[in-house]
Design a protein around this motif. Structure first.
Motif, PDB file in Angstrom:
ATOM      1  N   ILE A 141      78.748  -7.771 -26.681  1.00 17.15           N
ATOM      2  CA  ILE A 141      79.440  -6.508 -26.901  1.00 17.15           C
ATOM      3  C   ILE A 141      80.833  -6.788 -27.454  1.00 17.15           C
ATOM      4  N   GLY A 142      81.220  -6.065 -28.485  1.00 15.13           N
ATOM      5  CA  GLY A 142      82.553  -6.184 -29.062  1.00 15.13           C
ATOM      6  C   GLY A 142      83.340  -4.915 -28.795  1.00 15.13           C
ATOM      7  N   LEU A 143      84.521  -5.066 -28.215  1.00 21.16           N
ATOM      8  CA  LEU A 143      85.354  -3.912 -27.856  1.00 21.16           C
ATOM      9  C   LEU A 143      86.613  -3.881 -28.708  1.00 21.16           C
ATOM     10  N   ILE A 144      86.844  -2.762 -29.386  1.00 24.96           N
ATOM     11  CA  ILE A 144      88.101  -2.539 -30.095  1.00 24.96           C
ATOM     12  C   ILE A 144      88.972  -1.694 -29.180  1.00 24.96           C
ATOM     13  N   GLY A 145      89.982  -2.288 -28.606  1.00 22.20           N
ATOM     14  CA  GLY A 145      90.801  -1.616 -27.613  1.00 22.20           C
ATOM     15  C   GLY A 145      90.611  -2.266 -26.254  1.00 22.20           C
ATOM     16  N   ALA A 146      91.677  -2.277 -25.454  1.00 22.39           N
ATOM     17  CA  ALA A 146      91.612  -2.947 -24.151  1.00 22.39           C
ATOM     18  C   ALA A 146      92.155  -2.062 -23.038  1.00 22.39           C
ATOM     19  N   GLY A 147      92.153  -0.738 -23.257  1.00 19.19           N
ATOM     20  CA  GLY A 147      92.670   0.198 -22.264  1.00 19.19           C
ATOM     21  C   GLY A 147      91.620   0.618 -21.255  1.00 19.19           C
ATOM     22  N   ALA A 175      98.668 -10.088 -25.201  1.00 23.49           N
ATOM     23  CA  ALA A 175      98.924  -9.806 -23.787  1.00 23.49           C
ATOM     24  C   ALA A 175      97.947  -8.762 -23.246  1.00 23.49           C
ATOM     25  N   GLU A 176      97.642  -7.749 -24.058  1.00 23.89           N
ATOM     26  CA  GLU A 176      96.692  -6.714 -23.625  1.00 23.89           C
ATOM     27  C   GLU A 176      95.298  -7.298 -23.462  1.00 23.89           C
ATOM     28  N   GLU A 177      94.927  -8.192 -24.372  1.00 21.55           N
ATOM     29  CA  GLU A 177      93.618  -8.837 -24.263  1.00 21.55           C
ATOM     30  C   GLU A 177      93.543  -9.670 -22.986  1.00 21.55           C
ATOM     31  N   GLU A 178      94.602 -10.404 -22.697  1.00 21.93           N
ATOM     32  CA  GLU A 178      94.624 -11.260 -21.507  1.00 21.93           C
ATOM     33  C   GLU A 178      94.575 -10.435 -20.231  1.00 21.93           C
ATOM     34  N   GLN A 179      95.259  -9.299 -20.226  1.00 22.95           N
ATOM     35  CA  GLN A 179      95.226  -8.428 -19.051  1.00 22.95           C
ATOM     36  C   GLN A 179      93.818  -7.884 -18.835  1.00 22.95           C
ATOM     37  N   PHE A 180      93.153  -7.509 -19.931  1.00 28.67           N
ATOM     38  CA  PHE A 180      91.777  -7.015 -19.854  1.00 28.67           C
ATOM     39  C   PHE A 180      90.871  -8.083 -19.235  1.00 28.67           C
ATOM     40  N   ILE A 181      91.003  -9.302 -19.708  1.00 28.07           N
ATOM     41  CA  ILE A 181      90.176 -10.401 -19.199  1.00 28.07           C
ATOM     42  C   ILE A 181      90.445 -10.638 -17.714  1.00 28.07           C
ATOM     43  N   THR A 182      91.723 -10.624 -17.336  1.00 25.82           N
ATOM     44  CA  THR A 182      92.100 -10.853 -15.939  1.00 25.82           C
ATOM     45  C   THR A 182      91.532  -9.785 -15.015  1.00 25.82           C
ATOM     46  N   GLU A 183      91.565  -8.537 -15.454  1.00 24.85           N
ATOM     47  CA  GLU A 183      91.114  -7.433 -14.615  1.00 24.85           C
ATOM     48  C   GLU A 183      89.593  -7.304 -14.575  1.00 24.85           C
ATOM     49  N   MET A 184      88.922  -7.568 -15.694  1.00 28.50           N
ATOM     50  CA  MET A 184      87.495  -7.295 -15.767  1.00 28.50           C
ATOM     51  C   MET A 184      86.602  -8.469 -15.384  1.00 28.50           C
ATOM     52  N   SER A 185      87.090  -9.695 -15.537  1.00 26.70           N
ATOM     53  CA  SER A 185      86.253 -10.864 -15.227  1.00 26.70           C
ATOM     54  C   SER A 185      85.760 -10.875 -13.780  1.00 26.70           C
ATOM     55  N   ILE A 187      85.181  -8.338 -11.903  1.00 24.65           N
ATOM     56  CA  ILE A 187      84.270  -7.210 -11.710  1.00 24.65           C
ATOM     57  C   ILE A 187      82.894  -7.508 -12.285  1.00 24.65           C
ATOM     58  N   LEU A 188      82.882  -8.184 -13.450  1.00 27.74           N
ATOM     59  CA  LEU A 188      81.623  -8.542 -14.109  1.00 27.74           C
ATOM     60  C   LEU A 188      81.564 -10.061 -14.248  1.00 27.74           C
ATOM     61  N   SER A 189      81.285 -10.716 -13.142  1.00 26.08           N
ATOM     62  CA  SER A 189      81.338 -12.184 -13.108  1.00 26.08           C
ATOM     63  C   SER A 189      80.242 -12.830 -13.956  1.00 26.08           C
ATOM     64  N   ASP A 190      79.186 -12.077 -14.277  1.00 22.69           N
ATOM     65  CA  ASP A 190      78.104 -12.648 -15.089  1.00 22.69           C
ATOM     66  C   ASP A 190      78.268 -12.355 -16.572  1.00 22.69           C
ATOM     67  N   VAL A 191      79.445 -11.843 -16.960  1.00 21.94           N
ATOM     68  CA  VAL A 191      79.748 -11.601 -18.371  1.00 21.94           C
ATOM     69  C   VAL A 191      80.943 -12.470 -18.770  1.00 21.94           C
ATOM     70  N   LYS A 192      80.793 -13.258 -19.803  1.00 24.02           N
ATOM     71  CA  LYS A 192      81.887 -14.080 -20.308  1.00 24.02           C
ATOM     72  C   LYS A 192      82.751 -13.210 -21.223  1.00 24.02           C
ATOM     73  N   ILE A 193      84.024 -13.027 -20.853  1.00 19.93           N
ATOM     74  CA  ILE A 193      84.922 -12.151 -21.603  1.00 19.93           C
ATOM     75  C   ILE A 193      85.994 -12.981 -22.290  1.00 19.93           C
ATOM     76  N   VAL A 194      86.130 -12.822 -23.585  1.00 23.86           N
ATOM     77  CA  VAL A 194      87.137 -13.561 -24.348  1.00 23.86           C
ATOM     78  C   VAL A 194      87.904 -12.602 -25.245  1.00 23.86           C
ATOM     79  N   GLY A 195      89.153 -12.929 -25.505  1.00 27.38           N
ATOM     80  CA  GLY A 195      89.951 -12.174 -26.454  1.00 27.38           C
ATOM     81  C   GLY A 195      89.865 -12.820 -27.826  1.00 27.38           C
ATOM     82  N   THR A 196      90.005 -12.022 -28.877  1.00 26.71           N
ATOM     83  CA  THR A 196      89.910 -12.566 -30.241  1.00 26.71           C
ATOM     84  C   THR A 196      91.281 -12.670 -30.901  1.00 26.71           C
ATOM     85  N   GLN A 197      92.338 -12.567 -30.078  1.00 24.72           N
ATOM     86  CA  GLN A 197      93.712 -12.745 -30.555  1.00 24.72           C
ATOM     87  C   GLN A 197      94.014 -11.844 -31.755  1.00 24.72           C
TER      88      GLN A 197
END
Length: 240
Positions: A141-147, A175-185, A187-197
């Motif tokens: 899944i690709g997400l545009i936006g991290a709110g 920073a927004e991408e990193e916050q998203f990863i920190t908060e969501m990882s 919650i969804l431990s079986d999903v690998k979440i990465v930011g695309t900078q």
């Protein structure tokens, strides 16, 4: 003597959480039931009223009324969307309240915090579409936006498509991408979440599910970035 008191209850976000309203499957079922009721002519659904205060930032307040005739309930959501809030003031960009009234006498019966409900409803609607239209073996899944909408959509899409294993998120800054990863990882431990900078193309190419959860008004995406057969949920933003 007849009582002329009006009994209207207030429900906070804590009350709603305690009642189990964060159950995405329940929200999806409620939304599907509402769609069926609308198709059967049981819903009065006027156009929403949008008041935009700044065309550049899209700061606005929306008024969204609706009525379930079969349940004899009328409601309205008053929701503000102020995209500059997180960076400018360090606060959330969306807030909402909901008022419900019965339509036998027209009295209000409930006033409730609507931010959580609003985010959950939008995520549930996207997930319902994915349930019927996306590949059942979707993995990326690709997400545009991290709110907040992006966060809720990730949870909802994972609920609708358990096969999702990878998430790429792109935001206005790292920073927004990193916050998203920190908060969501967690919650969804079986999903690998990465930011695309901040790289939109990296978030989209090869993704089975694409979600634009942004208030951006300029064109963001290009057709040749999309994988053939990908499911696209247009929450906000524009493509070309």
């Amino acid at each position: 003597m007849l009582s002329h008191q009006i009994h209207c209850q207030y429900f906070s976000q804590e009350d709603l959480l305690a009642s189990g309203c964060l159950d995405v499957r329940m929200a999806m079922q409620a939304a599907e039931d509402a769609l069926k009721s609308f198709n059967q002519g049981e819903v009065i659904f006027p156009d929403k009223i949008v008041q935009i205060f700044d065309d550049d930032t899209q700061e606005r307040i929306n008024c969204l009324p609706a009525t379930f005739k079969n349940h004899k309930i009328c409601g309205v959501k008053w929701v503000s969307v102020f995209p500059p809030n997180p960076i400018k003031h360090g606060i959330q960009n969306l807030s909402a309240v909901i008022i419900l009234s019965e339509i036998e006498h027209g009295f209000p019966i409930a006033f409730m915090e609507g931010t959580l409900c609003s985010n959950l409803r939008v995520g549930a609607m996207g997930a319902i579409a994915a349930k019927y239209l996306a590949r059942t073996d979707s993995q990326i899944i690709g997400l545009i936006g991290a709110g907040e909408q992006a966060k809720m959509h990730l949870v909802a899409m994972k609920t609708a498509l358990p096969s999702l294993t990878d998430c790429r998120v792109v935001a206005k800054d790292k920073a927004e991408e990193e916050q998203f990863i920190t908060e969501m990882s967690p919650i969804l431990s079986d999903v690998k979440i990465v930011g695309t900078q901040e790289n939109l193309q990296d978030a989209i190419e090869g993704a089975d599910v694409i979600v634009t959860a942004t208030s951006a008004q300029a064109p963001l995406l290009k057709a040749d970035w999309f994988k053939s057969g990908a499911f696209y949920s247009h929450v906000g933003g524009v493509g070309r």
